[in-house]
Design a protein around this motif. Structure first.
Motif, PDB file in Angstrom:
ATOM      1  N   ASN A 268     -16.597  -6.356  -7.928  1.00 47.82           N
ATOM      2  CA  ASN A 268     -15.529  -5.411  -8.269  1.00 47.82           C
ATOM      3  C   ASN A 268     -16.093  -4.045  -8.649  1.00 47.82           C
TER       4      ASN A 268
ATOM      5  N   VAL B  27     -14.981  -0.837  -6.616  1.00 47.15           N
ATOM      6  CA  VAL B  27     -14.261   0.220  -7.330  1.00 47.15           C
ATOM      7  C   VAL B  27     -15.120   1.469  -7.469  1.00 47.15           C
TER       8      VAL B  27
ATOM      9  N   SER C 147     -14.075   2.603  -3.613  1.00 45.66           N
ATOM     10  CA  SER C 147     -12.686   3.038  -3.795  1.00 45.66           C
ATOM     11  C   SER C 147     -12.591   4.402  -4.466  1.00 45.66           C
ATOM     12  N   ASN C 148     -13.247   4.561  -5.602  1.00 48.12           N
ATOM     13  CA  ASN C 148     -13.168   5.835  -6.325  1.00 48.12           C
ATOM     14  C   ASN C 148     -13.854   6.957  -5.562  1.00 48.12           C
TER      15      ASN C 148
ATOM     16  N   ILE D 261      -9.744   6.047  -2.009  1.00 46.73           N
ATOM     17  CA  ILE D 261      -8.867   5.138  -1.278  1.00 46.73           C
ATOM     18  C   ILE D 261      -7.570   4.967  -2.061  1.00 46.73           C
ATOM     19  N   THR D 262      -6.455   5.247  -1.431  1.00 44.70           N
ATOM     20  CA  THR D 262      -5.167   5.187  -2.129  1.00 44.70           C
ATOM     21  C   THR D 262      -4.514   3.804  -2.026  1.00 44.70           C
TER      22      THR D 262
ATOM     23  N   ILE E 209      -5.329   0.536  -2.285  1.00 44.82           N
ATOM     24  CA  ILE E 209      -6.380  -0.393  -2.722  1.00 44.82           C
ATOM     25  C   ILE E 209      -6.093  -1.812  -2.234  1.00 44.82           C
ATOM     26  N   ASP E 210      -4.839  -2.193  -2.228  1.00 43.64           N
ATOM     27  CA  ASP E 210      -4.479  -3.551  -1.807  1.00 43.64           C
ATOM     28  C   ASP E 210      -4.880  -3.791  -0.352  1.00 43.64           C
TER      29      ASP E 210
ATOM     30  N   ASN F 256      -8.708  -3.970  -0.066  1.00 44.43           N
ATOM     31  CA  ASN F 256      -9.202  -5.274  -0.520  1.00 44.43           C
ATOM     32  C   ASN F 256      -8.941  -6.363   0.515  1.00 44.43           C
TER      33      ASN F 256
ATOM     34  N   TYR G  20     -14.121   1.794   6.547  1.00 49.00           N
ATOM     35  CA  TYR G  20     -14.302   0.764   5.524  1.00 49.00           C
ATOM     36  C   TYR G  20     -15.605   0.001   5.730  1.00 49.00           C
TER      37      TYR G  20
END
Length: 397
Positions: free
Chosen positions: A194, A198, A202-203, A207-208, A210-211, A214, A252
């Motif tokens: 994680n 993250v 992601s940060n 990335i808006t 996130i779901d 993932n 990604y």
């Protein structure tokens, strides 16, 4: 502290060499410990402790507003004479513009510099701009099975039992250093995963959704060691009523690679003698990540065996490919300078008529051909093909 001698041996030829040494790998794989080992190595050579400068630039130790100018001023301030200074700089990729600082210290002062990091800023174009021809990258992986055994040397379990634990729990040093149960182990590994997803992905890439991200990551992890394409991921998500572009999938995958979560294995055409741009596979930095996300399944052991063999070959310095020989597939073609080997991985001891044997038999050159298996009865050869137990292969026997 348990010494990981292989990394010290890789670093020794570069000590005193005017290159920046970059140790790169997934978070918590042991890079900081390797720097500590290097510090001890330098001390054993009689280097004054005051000339060994260790700094950890993680978010926990430095304010997020800490600048490269502050970094430069801080590091320069410790240089008070003309003797050589050894800079051991941990996780400095968080500092924007670190490349300029390191380049200046390398060029203008009597320094020997070592850097660690766990994300794509270590691979950015800035390195090419400021450090062209003046750096060497040493990949750092989670524990090999040989290293894992040194962590577990007090255990009375058999080699086979330790191998199963290694497959089950993986090689993150934090996990191997204690006797955690399954639940605690996977909780620790999931926290590492994680933090990578993250903090490093992601940060950083803002990335808006996130779901959706993932879900893509989980698809990739679930299909480790299998052939898939960006298009196949798009179709799969479409079946779940989720829309995503092929370009986004490529992004990604690229970000996961640059955070050292997954490693790409390209396909090599043995007949055409060229690397193909399609039908690649991906392998995961540590098998425990898959089990932390999906739970352990006996049916996944075969793919995790492939994962272990892939990374063992990488640790030994091989370039690793999937082999394509006409319509037949070889699990791995491993090359290092003039050396080459062909490897098939299977859970049970194969018979002479099995695919693993036949595919290797069709390769007519003189390079070693090996079948790696979990079968306790492995040993000897089949039609000149060596059959090796997984534990023996991982230990280099």
């Amino acid at each position: 502290m348990i010494v990981r001698n292989d990394y010290i041996e890789k670093l020794k030829p570069y000590i005193e060499v005017k290159l920046v040494k970059i140790l790169a790998g997934i978070r918590r794989c042991g890079k900081s410990t390797i720097l500590e080992m290097l510090r001890n190595e330098l001390l054993s050579r009689g280097i004054d402790e005051k000339h060994i400068v260790v700094r950890r630039f993680s978010n926990e130790d430095y304010d997020s507003n800490y600048t490269s100018k502050e970094m430069y001023d801080e590091l320069k301030s410790v240089i008070v004479d003309d003797k050589k200074y050894y800079f051991l700089l941990d996780e400095l990729q968080e500092i924007e513009g670190w490349e300029k600082v390191v380049n200046t210290l390398l060029e203008e002062y009597n320094t020997d510099i070592y850097v660690t990091g766990s994300n794509s800023r270590l691979m950015s174009s800035e390195i090419s701009t400021y450090l062209t021809g003046r750096y060497i990258t040493i990949p750092v992986y989670t524990l090999s099975f040989k290293e894992y055994l040194t962590f577990k040397k007090k255990s009375r379990k058999s080699i086979n039992e330790k191998l199963f634990d290694y497959i089950l729990f993986g090689g993150f040093p934090l996990v191997a250093s204690s006797d955690f149960n399954v639940e605690t182990t996977y909780s620790i590994v999931e926290d590492i995963y994680n933090s990578v997803v993250v903090s490093d992905i992601s940060n950083r890439h803002q990335i808006t959704n996130i779901d959706l991200f993932n879900r893509v990551v989980r698809f990739v992890v679930e299909n480790i060691g299998k052939t898939f394409s960006a298009n196949s991921i798009v179709k799969f998500l479409k079946s779940e009523k989720r829309a995503i572009s092929v370009e986004t999938i490529y992004n990604y995958l690229d970000w996961l690679e640059k955070a050292f979560v997954i490693y790409r294995c390209k396909r090599y055409d043995l007949q055409g003698k060229n690397v193909l741009k399609t039908q690649e596979k991906f392998y995961i930095a540590d098998q425990s990540i898959k089990y932390a996300l999906f739970g352990f399944s006996p049916t996944s052991v075969a793919s995790m065996m492939e994962n272990l063999v892939f990374f063992e070959l990488k640790r030994r310095g091989y370039e690793v490919y999937i082999g394509k020989n006409g319509e037949k597939e070889i699990d791995f073609v491993a090359t290092k300078r003039e050396n080459k080997m062909y490897i098939q991985v299977c859970r049970e001891l194969p018979k002479e008529s099995d695919r693993e044997v036949n595919n290797l038999m069709e390769i007519k050159d003189h390079f070693p051909k090996i079948i790696v298996t979990l079968d306790d009865y492995a040993g000897g050869n089949i039609n000149g093909i060596s059959v090796v137990k997984l534990a023996d292969f991982l230990l280099g026997k």
